[in-house]
Design a protein around this motif. Structure first.
Motif: not given
Ligand code: AMP
Length: 172
Positions: A59-61, A119-121, A124-129
């Motif tokens: 949602a923050r994206g 765009v995202d905030d 982290a692990t990159g799975g979402t993007s």
């Molecule tokens: P990932 O798929 O692990 O790269 O997680 C990225 C998504 O999860 C983004 O949409 C972030 O907003 C959220 N996210 C993951 N880890 C954190 C963290 N430590 N702090 C804030 N948001 C996170």
């Protein structure tokens, strides 16, 4: 300005679960100078790139991405967690720390060949993007770059996005 922005990121221990340090960006959003500066970082990267659409991740994206799209005078596409989008969708699975989740995008969100920036905030692990990149590719969009305000470098998320170029402004 980057150092000032860093002061607007609040570490919240053990959220949403034990062992995770959540990077809370709400202090940036609520401060007019910092919010403006964070948007400017994305804008500086994207101006002159002939982008057709900004794609933002739930949602923050949405907060950063839609503001950037507005400023660039281009369209915005939301990628949402499964079950939120009303029309026909493409779906991409990705793995979380425990189990799997799914992201969705409307099938007509972009036209084949359109040049888009993701765009995202936070990366982290990159799975979402990576799931978002897969959705863009499914509908024929051309992903030019993925942009994040924050990158947790020790999780090596940018590897999952290869070969898409990744840009982040505040690295931890
Ligand atoms: P990932 O798929 O692990 O790269 O997680 C990225 C998504 O999860 C983004 O949409 C972030 O907003 C959220 N996210 C993951 N880890 C954190 C963290 N430590 N702090 C804030 N948001 C996170």
């Amino acid at each position: 300005m980057l150092e000032r922005l860093r002061t607007g990121i609040r570490d919240v221990a053990d959220f949403p679960k034990k062992g995770i340090t959540f990077k809370d960006i709400t202090p940036i959003l609520s401060d007019p100078g910092m919010f403006h500066a964070s948007i400017d970082l994305f804008l500086e990267r994207s101006r002159g790139k002939k982008i057709d659409k900004i794609v933002g991740i739930d949602a923050r994206g949405f907060l950063f991405g839609s503001t950037v799209a507005y400023e660039l005078g281009i369209g915005f596409v939301p990628i949402r967690k499964r079950g939120k989008l009303p029309y026909k969708t493409e779906i991409a699975k990705y793995s979380l720390e425990y189990g799997e989740a799914e992201m969705e995008m409307h099938i007509d969100a972009m036209m084949a060949g359109e040049r888009v920036v993701l765009v995202d905030d936070l990366l982290a692990t990159g799975g979402t993007s990576a799931a978002a990149a897969a959705l863009i590719s499914k509908v024929g969009g051309q992903l030019l770059e993925a942009q994040f305000l924050i990158e947790l470098e020790f999780l090596h998320g940018r590897k999952k996005l290869q070969p898409t170029p990744v840009v982040s402004f505040l690295k931890y």
